[in-house]
Design a protein around this motif. Structure first.
Motif, mmCIF file in Angstrom:
data_model
loop_
_atom_site.group_PDB
_atom_site.id
_atom_site.type_symbol
_atom_site.label_atom_id
_atom_site.label_comp_id
_atom_site.label_asym_id
_atom_site.label_seq_id
_atom_site.Cartn_x
_atom_site.Cartn_y
_atom_site.Cartn_z
ATOM 1 N N VAL A 39 0.847 -1.195 0.000
ATOM 2 C CA VAL A 39 0.000 0.000 0.000
ATOM 3 C C VAL A 39 0.881 1.244 0.000
ATOM 4 C CG1 VAL A 39 -1.727 1.319 1.289
ATOM 5 C CG2 VAL A 39 -1.894 -1.179 1.170
ATOM 6 N N GLY A 40 0.574 2.181 -0.879
ATOM 7 C CA GLY A 40 1.352 3.408 -0.987
ATOM 8 C C GLY A 40 2.478 3.326 -1.980
ATOM 9 N N GLN A 41 2.776 2.133 -2.491
ATOM 10 C CA GLN A 41 3.850 1.978 -3.453
ATOM 11 C C GLN A 41 3.405 2.472 -4.826
ATOM 12 O OE1 GLN A 41 5.428 -2.006 -3.609
ATOM 13 N NE2 GLN A 41 6.410 -1.700 -5.603
ATOM 14 N N LYS A 42 4.355 2.934 -5.618
ATOM 15 C CA LYS A 42 4.050 3.386 -6.972
ATOM 16 C C LYS A 42 4.085 2.198 -7.917
ATOM 17 C CE LYS A 42 5.234 6.905 -10.425
ATOM 18 N NZ LYS A 42 6.109 8.064 -10.750
ATOM 19 N N LEU A 43 2.996 1.987 -8.645
ATOM 20 C CA LEU A 43 2.907 0.917 -9.629
ATOM 21 C C LEU A 43 3.171 1.496 -11.007
ATOM 22 C CD1 LEU A 43 2.149 -1.955 -10.621
ATOM 23 C CD2 LEU A 43 -0.231 -1.169 -10.691
ATOM 24 N N GLN A 44 4.148 0.940 -11.723
ATOM 25 C CA GLN A 44 4.504 1.409 -13.053
ATOM 26 C C GLN A 44 4.259 0.295 -14.066
ATOM 27 O OE1 GLN A 44 8.581 2.618 -11.824
ATOM 28 N NE2 GLN A 44 8.061 4.606 -12.710
ATOM 29 N N PHE A 105 -0.488 3.090 -4.639
ATOM 30 C CA PHE A 105 -1.335 1.916 -4.808
ATOM 31 C C PHE A 105 -2.142 1.641 -3.545
ATOM 32 C CE2 PHE A 105 -2.410 -2.537 -5.449
ATOM 33 C CZ PHE A 105 -2.679 -2.574 -6.801
ATOM 34 N N THR A 106 -3.451 1.382 -3.754
ATOM 35 C CA THR A 106 -4.364 1.069 -2.656
ATOM 36 C C THR A 106 -5.163 -0.178 -3.032
ATOM 37 O OG1 THR A 106 -6.180 2.413 -3.564
ATOM 38 C CG2 THR A 106 -4.580 3.535 -2.124
ATOM 39 N N PRO A 107 -5.896 -0.772 -2.088
ATOM 40 C CA PRO A 107 -6.708 -1.954 -2.415
ATOM 41 C C PRO A 107 -7.698 -1.720 -3.549
ATOM 42 C CG PRO A 107 -6.486 -1.768 -0.035
ATOM 43 C CD PRO A 107 -5.858 -0.530 -0.624
ATOM 44 N N GLN A 108 -8.200 -0.487 -3.715
ATOM 45 C CA GLN A 108 -9.160 -0.232 -4.802
ATOM 46 C C GLN A 108 -8.498 -0.252 -6.172
ATOM 47 O OE1 GLN A 108 -10.851 3.692 -5.067
ATOM 48 N NE2 GLN A 108 -9.015 4.677 -4.258
ATOM 49 N N ASP A 109 -7.165 -0.268 -6.225
ATOM 50 C CA ASP A 109 -6.448 -0.331 -7.496
ATOM 51 C C ASP A 109 -6.100 -1.757 -7.896
ATOM 52 O OD1 ASP A 109 -6.315 2.521 -7.759
ATOM 53 O OD2 ASP A 109 -4.734 2.530 -6.245
ATOM 54 N N GLU A 110 -6.450 -2.725 -7.077
ATOM 55 C CA GLU A 110 -6.138 -4.116 -7.392
ATOM 56 C C GLU A 110 -6.922 -4.578 -8.626
ATOM 57 O OE1 GLU A 110 -4.888 -6.591 -3.533
ATOM 58 O OE2 GLU A 110 -6.988 -5.998 -3.538
ATOM 59 N N GLY A 111 -6.329 -5.483 -9.368
ATOM 60 C CA GLY A 111 -6.993 -6.027 -10.538
ATOM 61 C C GLY A 111 -5.998 -6.366 -11.623
#
Length: 208
Positions: A39-44, A105-111
């Motif tokens: 959580v909080g990490q930047k996803l690229q 990144f948060t749980p709502q960004d999962e997928g």
């Protein structure tokens, strides 16, 4: 949601023909290891397409629902789904590579994240790039087989087919995107007809 990105997506999906990279080699990768997202990490993410014709980024959540994130044009112009999306994501383009980043990144960004291109009036989807937070440890549970009519059924044998679910979702969207604009056009025609009739009655001369 803003109307401009929605219209862009509707116009593209309105062709209702799609493929999974059948003629286009579309690949989505991440320059960093995302197997242990926090959580909080930047996803690229990077989408390598080989063509300079613009690309959509969409996300399919755990329930199978598709979410439009952004459209990146061939001129590197970005059109986000809404203002909230614009503040949470970054999007850019270099040559034929389209970039997407989730700032925090948060749980709502999962997928699963997909790159979609419209080429020759057909949609081409990249393979999905999964992005999930590490699963929490849960005590294992044993699923007991159920008996129905003397036949033992094991619920663990029934697993959903992600590809079939994706195709069903796309077919559902196509039907909506065809009939909703037609219904709206019919409503506008009826309104215009009613206004015309009212104006004609007002302008008609009254007999003495």
């Amino acid at each position: 949601m803003d109307t401009s990105p929605t219209l862009l997506l509707l116009l593209t999906l309105g062709f209702c023909e799609y493929g999974h990279g059948a003629s286009l080699d579309i690949k989505v990768t991440s320059p960093k290891d995302i197997s242990q997202l926090q959580v909080g990490q930047k996803l690229q993410l990077e989408c390598r397409t080989g063509r300079d014709s613009g690309a959509f980024w969409i996300r399919r959540d755990k329930s199978g629902t598709l979410h439009f994130i952004v459209f990146i044009s061939s001129m590197s112009r970005t059109t986000f789904g809404n203002q909230g999306t614009a503040t949470r994501f970054e999007a850019s383009k270099y040559n034929t590579i389209y970039y997407l980043a989730v700032k925090y990144f948060t749980p709502q960004d999962e997928g699963s994240y997909f790159c979609v291109m419209n080429f020759n009036q057909m949609l081409y989807f990249s393979p999905g790039q999964p992005a999930f937070l590490p699963a929490t440890t849960v005590a294992p549970t044993t699923c007991q087989p159920t008996t129905k009519g003397g036949i033992t059924e094991d619920p663990n044998l029934k697993t959903p087919d992600p590809g079939r679910r994706m195709q069903e979702d796309l077919n559902f969207f196509c039907h909506i995107f065809i009939w909703v604009p037609l219904a709206g056009a019919c409503a506008l025609l009826l309104i215009a007809l009613a206004i015309t009739l009212v104006l004609c009655r007002r302008k008609a001369p009254h007999k003495p």
